[in-house]
Design a protein around this motif. Structure first.
Motif, PDB file in Angstrom:
ATOM      1  N   LEU A 190      23.755 -12.494  39.465  1.00  0.00           N
ATOM      2  CA  LEU A 190      22.340 -12.131  39.875  1.00  0.00           C
ATOM      3  C   LEU A 190      22.438 -10.266  39.756  1.00  0.00           C
ATOM      4  O   LEU A 190      21.318  -9.755  39.348  1.00  0.00           O
ATOM      5  CB  LEU A 190      21.849 -12.453  41.261  1.00  0.00           C
ATOM      6  CG  LEU A 190      21.532 -14.101  41.100  1.00  0.00           C
ATOM      7  CD1 LEU A 190      21.290 -14.481  42.506  1.00  0.00           C
ATOM      8  CD2 LEU A 190      20.449 -14.272  40.105  1.00  0.00           C
ATOM      9  N   LYS A 191      23.336  -9.658  40.561  1.00  0.00           N
ATOM     10  CA  LYS A 191      23.469  -8.338  40.392  1.00  0.00           C
ATOM     11  C   LYS A 191      23.502  -7.472  39.105  1.00  0.00           C
ATOM     12  O   LYS A 191      23.080  -6.672  38.893  1.00  0.00           O
ATOM     13  CB  LYS A 191      24.665  -7.974  41.388  1.00  0.00           C
ATOM     14  CG  LYS A 191      24.324  -8.233  42.977  1.00  0.00           C
ATOM     15  CD  LYS A 191      23.447  -7.235  43.758  1.00  0.00           C
ATOM     16  CE  LYS A 191      24.104  -6.068  43.669  1.00  0.00           C
ATOM     17  NZ  LYS A 191      23.474  -4.926  44.360  1.00  0.00           N
TER      18      LYS A 191
ATOM     19  N   LYS B 153      22.757  -9.037  36.052  1.00  0.00           N
ATOM     20  CA  LYS B 153      21.545  -9.499  35.218  1.00  0.00           C
ATOM     21  C   LYS B 153      20.793  -8.420  35.087  1.00  0.00           C
ATOM     22  O   LYS B 153      20.022  -8.073  35.989  1.00  0.00           O
ATOM     23  CB  LYS B 153      21.243 -10.957  35.678  1.00  0.00           C
ATOM     24  CG  LYS B 153      20.163 -11.592  34.620  1.00  0.00           C
ATOM     25  CD  LYS B 153      20.170 -13.012  35.024  1.00  0.00           C
ATOM     26  CE  LYS B 153      19.489 -13.755  33.966  1.00  0.00           C
ATOM     27  NZ  LYS B 153      18.976 -15.167  34.325  1.00  0.00           N
ATOM     28  N   GLU B 154      20.192  -8.168  33.830  1.00  0.00           N
ATOM     29  CA  GLU B 154      19.158  -7.428  33.421  1.00  0.00           C
ATOM     30  C   GLU B 154      17.765  -8.032  33.437  1.00  0.00           C
ATOM     31  O   GLU B 154      17.823  -9.214  33.072  1.00  0.00           O
ATOM     32  CB  GLU B 154      19.588  -6.850  31.853  1.00  0.00           C
ATOM     33  CG  GLU B 154      18.348  -5.840  31.480  1.00  0.00           C
ATOM     34  CD  GLU B 154      18.570  -5.409  30.176  1.00  0.00           C
ATOM     35  OE1 GLU B 154      17.535  -5.104  29.566  1.00  0.00           O
ATOM     36  OE2 GLU B 154      19.735  -5.126  29.487  1.00  0.00           O
ATOM     37  N   ASP B 155      16.971  -7.335  34.095  1.00  0.00           N
ATOM     38  CA  ASP B 155      15.845  -7.817  34.206  1.00  0.00           C
ATOM     39  C   ASP B 155      15.152  -8.008  32.755  1.00  0.00           C
ATOM     40  O   ASP B 155      14.909  -7.368  31.966  1.00  0.00           O
ATOM     41  CB  ASP B 155      14.814  -6.803  35.003  1.00  0.00           C
ATOM     42  CG  ASP B 155      13.462  -7.517  35.329  1.00  0.00           C
ATOM     43  OD1 ASP B 155      13.006  -8.580  34.985  1.00  0.00           O
ATOM     44  OD2 ASP B 155      12.873  -6.867  36.008  1.00  0.00           O
ATOM     45  N   TRP B 156      14.528  -9.396  32.633  1.00  0.00           N
ATOM     46  CA  TRP B 156      14.288  -9.831  31.345  1.00  0.00           C
ATOM     47  C   TRP B 156      12.823  -8.988  31.200  1.00  0.00           C
ATOM     48  O   TRP B 156      12.650  -8.875  29.693  1.00  0.00           O
ATOM     49  CB  TRP B 156      13.675 -11.368  31.298  1.00  0.00           C
ATOM     50  CG  TRP B 156      12.616 -11.687  32.235  1.00  0.00           C
ATOM     51  CD1 TRP B 156      12.710 -12.027  33.503  1.00  0.00           C
ATOM     52  CD2 TRP B 156      11.386 -11.806  32.189  1.00  0.00           C
ATOM     53  NE1 TRP B 156      11.661 -12.278  34.179  1.00  0.00           N
ATOM     54  CE2 TRP B 156      10.647 -12.220  33.535  1.00  0.00           C
ATOM     55  CE3 TRP B 156      10.673 -11.338  31.068  1.00  0.00           C
ATOM     56  CZ2 TRP B 156       9.364 -12.220  33.353  1.00  0.00           C
ATOM     57  CZ3 TRP B 156       9.018 -11.423  31.147  1.00  0.00           C
ATOM     58  CH2 TRP B 156       8.397 -11.848  32.243  1.00  0.00           C
ATOM     59  N   TRP B 157      12.195  -8.548  31.696  1.00  0.00           N
ATOM     60  CA  TRP B 157      10.897  -7.892  31.434  1.00  0.00           C
ATOM     61  C   TRP B 157      11.406  -6.621  30.625  1.00  0.00           C
ATOM     62  O   TRP B 157      10.583  -6.226  29.704  1.00  0.00           O
ATOM     63  CB  TRP B 157      10.168  -7.218  32.845  1.00  0.00           C
ATOM     64  CG  TRP B 157       9.074  -6.452  32.473  1.00  0.00           C
ATOM     65  CD1 TRP B 157       9.046  -4.994  32.846  1.00  0.00           C
ATOM     66  CD2 TRP B 157       7.964  -6.845  32.366  1.00  0.00           C
ATOM     67  NE1 TRP B 157       7.666  -4.786  32.507  1.00  0.00           N
ATOM     68  CE2 TRP B 157       6.888  -5.817  32.199  1.00  0.00           C
ATOM     69  CE3 TRP B 157       7.166  -8.080  32.119  1.00  0.00           C
ATOM     70  CZ2 TRP B 157       5.533  -5.848  31.836  1.00  0.00           C
ATOM     71  CZ3 TRP B 157       5.878  -8.330  31.728  1.00  0.00           C
ATOM     72  CH2 TRP B 157       5.255  -7.184  31.608  1.00  0.00           C
ATOM     73  N   HIS B 158      12.458  -5.728  30.904  1.00  0.00           N
ATOM     74  CA  HIS B 158      13.011  -4.714  30.117  1.00  0.00           C
ATOM     75  C   HIS B 158      13.242  -5.118  28.698  1.00  0.00           C
ATOM     76  O   HIS B 158      13.447  -4.079  27.884  1.00  0.00           O
ATOM     77  CB  HIS B 158      13.898  -3.818  30.713  1.00  0.00           C
ATOM     78  CG  HIS B 158      13.697  -3.425  32.038  1.00  0.00           C
ATOM     79  ND1 HIS B 158      12.829  -2.566  32.459  1.00  0.00           N
ATOM     80  CD2 HIS B 158      14.465  -4.040  33.081  1.00  0.00           C
ATOM     81  CE1 HIS B 158      12.779  -2.397  33.917  1.00  0.00           C
ATOM     82  NE2 HIS B 158      13.673  -3.274  34.415  1.00  0.00           N
ATOM     83  N   SER B 159      13.810  -6.329  28.365  1.00  0.00           N
ATOM     84  CA  SER B 159      13.994  -6.626  26.997  1.00  0.00           C
ATOM     85  C   SER B 159      12.572  -7.094  26.262  1.00  0.00           C
ATOM     86  O   SER B 159      12.625  -7.134  24.896  1.00  0.00           O
ATOM     87  CB  SER B 159      14.937  -7.762  27.095  1.00  0.00           C
ATOM     88  OG  SER B 159      14.446  -9.093  27.678  1.00  0.00           O
TER      89      SER B 159
ATOM     90  N   LYS C  83       4.811  -7.489  26.645  1.00  0.00           N
ATOM     91  CA  LYS C  83       4.485  -6.880  28.095  1.00  0.00           C
ATOM     92  C   LYS C  83       3.017  -6.839  28.349  1.00  0.00           C
ATOM     93  O   LYS C  83       2.647  -7.514  29.262  1.00  0.00           O
ATOM     94  CB  LYS C  83       4.833  -5.677  28.368  1.00  0.00           C
ATOM     95  CG  LYS C  83       6.641  -5.532  28.484  1.00  0.00           C
ATOM     96  CD  LYS C  83       7.040  -4.132  28.914  1.00  0.00           C
ATOM     97  CE  LYS C  83       8.535  -4.199  28.942  1.00  0.00           C
ATOM     98  NZ  LYS C  83       9.101  -2.610  29.038  1.00  0.00           N
TER      99      LYS C  83
END
Length: 82
Positions: A35-36, A38-44, A50
């Motif tokens: 979890l720490k 893992k890249e936030d999916w929003w940024h991809s 978006k």
């Protein structure tokens, strides 16, 4: 009741401290690490994606939504026309 950050940390610490099952502890550690890191999916997402998510969120907030059944009926109508 919503916990604040300190209370949540204390609760998690107590759970870990009171657990002697090494398998459980290893799994929790792996999950926390994942979890720490893992890249936030929003940024991809692309800017268009978006924008679409933001539009959809706004539509939900304005109660502009359709059930799955309603969408299926409309799609079937469109497909039968062709």
């Amino acid at each position: 009741m919503e916990l604040n950050t300190l209370e949540l940390k204390n609760d998690l610490h107590a759970l870990v401290s009171n657990t002697n099952d090494e398998d459980v502890l290893l799994r929790v550690k792996e999950y926390f690490t994942e979890l720490k890191n893992k890249e936030d999916w929003w940024h991809s997402l692309t800017s268009q994606q978006k924008n679409n998510v933001e539009i959809g969120t706004q539509q939900l907030e304005n109660r502009q939504k359709f059930s799955n059944d309603e969408v299926r009926i409309e799609v079937n109508k469109l497909l039968k026309r062709k």
